[in-house]
Scaffold this active site. Structure first.
Site, PDB file in Angstrom:
ATOM      1  N   VAL A   9       0.786  -1.144   0.183  1.00  0.00           N
ATOM      2  CA  VAL A   9      -0.087   0.028  -0.145  1.00  0.00           C
ATOM      3  C   VAL A   9       0.901   1.190   0.096  1.00  0.00           C
ATOM      4  O   VAL A   9       1.737   1.208   0.616  1.00  0.00           O
ATOM      5  CB  VAL A   9      -0.945  -0.077   1.412  1.00  0.00           C
ATOM      6  CG1 VAL A   9       0.033   0.119   2.590  1.00  0.00           C
ATOM      7  CG2 VAL A   9      -2.225   1.165   1.057  1.00  0.00           C
ATOM      8  N   SER A  10       0.720   2.209  -0.886  1.00  0.00           N
ATOM      9  CA  SER A  10       1.418   3.310  -1.034  1.00  0.00           C
ATOM     10  C   SER A  10       1.121   4.647  -0.009  1.00  0.00           C
ATOM     11  O   SER A  10       2.009   5.243   0.335  1.00  0.00           O
ATOM     12  CB  SER A  10       1.539   3.867  -2.532  1.00  0.00           C
ATOM     13  OG  SER A  10       0.383   4.018  -2.972  1.00  0.00           O
ATOM     14  N   THR A  11      -0.230   4.573   0.057  1.00  0.00           N
ATOM     15  CA  THR A  11      -0.826   5.827   1.050  1.00  0.00           C
ATOM     16  C   THR A  11      -1.989   5.596   1.849  1.00  0.00           C
ATOM     17  O   THR A  11      -2.587   4.296   1.603  1.00  0.00           O
ATOM     18  CB  THR A  11      -1.025   7.081  -0.050  1.00  0.00           C
ATOM     19  OG1 THR A  11      -2.374   6.531  -0.677  1.00  0.00           O
ATOM     20  CG2 THR A  11       0.031   7.480  -0.987  1.00  0.00           C
ATOM     21  N   GLN A  14      -5.219   5.075  -0.124  1.00  0.00           N
ATOM     22  CA  GLN A  14      -5.361   3.528  -0.642  1.00  0.00           C
ATOM     23  C   GLN A  14      -6.142   2.841   0.392  1.00  0.00           C
ATOM     24  O   GLN A  14      -6.679   1.970   0.369  1.00  0.00           O
ATOM     25  CB  GLN A  14      -4.189   2.964  -1.302  1.00  0.00           C
ATOM     26  CG  GLN A  14      -3.628   3.814  -2.530  1.00  0.00           C
ATOM     27  CD  GLN A  14      -2.556   3.022  -3.274  1.00  0.00           C
ATOM     28  OE1 GLN A  14      -1.977   2.085  -2.626  1.00  0.00           O
ATOM     29  NE2 GLN A  14      -2.371   3.145  -4.503  1.00  0.00           N
ATOM     30  N   GLY A  48       3.609   1.833   2.402  1.00  0.00           N
ATOM     31  CA  GLY A  48       3.887   3.319   2.155  1.00  0.00           C
ATOM     32  C   GLY A  48       4.956   3.324   1.036  1.00  0.00           C
ATOM     33  O   GLY A  48       5.690   4.497   1.076  1.00  0.00           O
TER      34      GLY A  48
END
Length: 501
Positions: A9-11, A14, A48
């Site tokens: 997951v990047s943010t 999301q 992240g």
């Protein structure tokens, strides 16, 4: 063999849309149960981190484990969790399927023409979605900037960032240090002037840096002196990081056109007039001070300590009424590593080197009759470097033996395995360097070749020498030495190694 579950997951945004780490793990575990996977499951989590780059810690670990044969199946929630770009997605897919099976929870991936088409289309759509998300995000960031909000670079010395107002508040303690730096630079005293001496003084006074760790360095002082934020103008949107991957290597972002910059007014610490005076001094400092040493050193920039491998710089030493000049193995740049402290009188080393050079210039044919080549004037340093690499490889073999012994300890297996991978990679790199170095040595280690090469250099130098012979000053001598000599390694007065081009 084990089954790998990869989640990313990047943010936070999301996570709100249902891509949270726990949710992904649960769906992937359910897929493993559905496929009746009964071997060990290893989870790889990148929290992240964007999917548009390959350099992700857990992904790199997964790829290493796959190559080592530890993993036989990889389960991922969706292709866009594996990668956000079609090219990266295809690279990873091909790499994983070379060694093991790849499964997706939300995608019926079949290695057929239709399945591959659908798979690539999903990658293209994910890439498009990412670009649109970035566009919307950047639009919002620029709008905040225009409203006078601080969105980036909020760790500024002299200020505290107020999260409620998205603005800087002056940190009185640090602001006093900023004023002191500007004052000492604009109005220098005999003992403290210039960024390097200011940094040294700050360290001597035990004044902490912003992060309360490390030492002050002249580059940090210089950045403070050049930062317009201290006169009340904080510049945002100055650099472009788009397409630049933040990895282990130092990188420099592209600077945008000044018309795109956004200036936010913040509380000023320094009077604008004082700031402009500091900028004028910085602009002319190189022109004013470069090359103005009262004493010129013949071997300036050529000497290196053979013990600690650091440059040796010229230094004036006054004792009572006598002044001497030395090549000194000690770094005077504040914040840098110190040398071993060796000092050699300039006149002695200068004479040794100039006698060798003048002997060659007066009679270039003396190469045939002397042992000057054997005296290391053309020592390429291959033997020294080969010995160093062989010593390093020996240490690595010893370390690997100790690590293999530790593999029998269950609680250390993971750490030991990671260390073994790093050590093996380093060993491979060193072996490659050693092989290349030995090849270079065999190509270059010919007496006649070395002699001919020196003659070519001497031909150019001799023409200059005879043209200037009647008025040979320090500048002319220095020019001749630099034509011929690449480096001078100094161990003692009697042990001087001259390395030519």
């Amino acid at each position: 063999m084990a089954t790998a579950i990869y989640v990313r997951v990047s943010t936070d945004e999301q996570a709100k849309k249902g891509f949270s780490i726990p949710a992904q793990l649960e769906d992937c575990r359910a897929k493993a149960r559905e496929e009746r996977v009964d071997n060990e499951i290893i989870e790889y989590i990148d929290d992240g981190i964007t999917g548009s780059i390959l350099e992700r810690p857990s992904l790199e670990k997964l790829r290493n484990d796959i190559r080592q044969g530890i993993i036989d199946t990889v389960i991922v929630l969706d292709p866009d969790r594996l990668a956000r770009g079609t090219s990266i997605l295809l690279i990873l897919t091909e790499e994983i399927e070379k060694y093991c099976k790849l499964m997706f929870v939300n995608s019926d991936y079949n290695k057929t023409p239709e399945g591959m088409l659908f798979y690539q289309l999903k990658g293209i759509v994910s890439e498009f979605e990412r670009a649109k998300t970035r566009e919307r995000s950047m639009r919002g960031i620029k709008q905040k900037m225009k409203l006078g909000k601080i969105v980036r670079g909020n760790n500024l010395y002299g200020y505290n960032f107020n999260k409620e107002t998205d603005m800087f508040d002056i940190n009185d303690e640090e602001a006093e240090i900023v004023r002191l730096i500007f004052n000492k630079f604009v109005h220098p005293d005999p003992c403290i002037s210039g960024p390097n001496m200011i940094a040294r003084w700050l360290n001597e006074q035990s004044i902490p840096t912003k992060k309360r760790v490390g030492k002050w360095h002249r580059s940090v002082v210089r950045r403070i002196l050049c930062n317009s934020a201290y006169k009340g103008e904080f510049i945002q949107n100055k650099t472009d990081w788009n397409g630049i991957v933040r990895g282990r290597d130092r990188i420099t972002p592209k600077q945008k056109d000044p018309s795109e910059w956004v200036v936010v007014n913040i509380p000023a610490i320094i009077d604008p007039a004082i700031f402009e005076i500091a900028q004028d001094k910085i602009q002319v400092s190189r022109r004013l001070y470069a090359g103005l040493n009262k004493h010129k050193y013949l071997l300036s920039g050529l000497c290196r300590c053979s013990e600690c491998d650091r440059p040796m710089r010229g230094k004036k030493v006054s004792r009572k009424n006598k002044v001497d000049y030395y090549y000194y193995c000690k770094c005077d740049v504040e914040g840098s590593q110190w040398g071993c402290g060796k000092s050699i009188r300039c006149s002695d080393i200068d004479d040794i080197v100039w006698n060798q050079i003048s002997q060659l210039l007066n009679d270039p044919d003396c190469i045939e009759d002397t042992n000057i080549l054997e005296d290391n004037i053309l020592d390429t340093g291959y033997e020294r470097e080969i010995k160093r690499l062989e010593k390093e490889l020996s240490k690595i073999e010893q370390m690997k033996s100790r690590l293999f012994e530790l593999l029998s300890t269950p609680e250390l297996v993971e750490d030991v395995r990671k260390k073994l991978i790093d050590v093996t990679e380093k060993q491979t790199k060193l072996l490659s360097e050693l092989e290349c170095l030995k090849k270079e040595q065999s190509d270059f280690d010919s007496y006649q070749l070395r002699k001919d090469r020196l003659k070519e250099v001497l031909k150019v130098a001799t023409e200059y020498y005879y043209g200037k012979r009647m008025g040979l000053g320090i500048d002319e001598k220095q020019h001749l030495v630099r034509l011929i000599v690449k480096e001078i390694r100094i161990s003692s007065y009697t042990d001087v190694e001259i390395i030519t081009y």
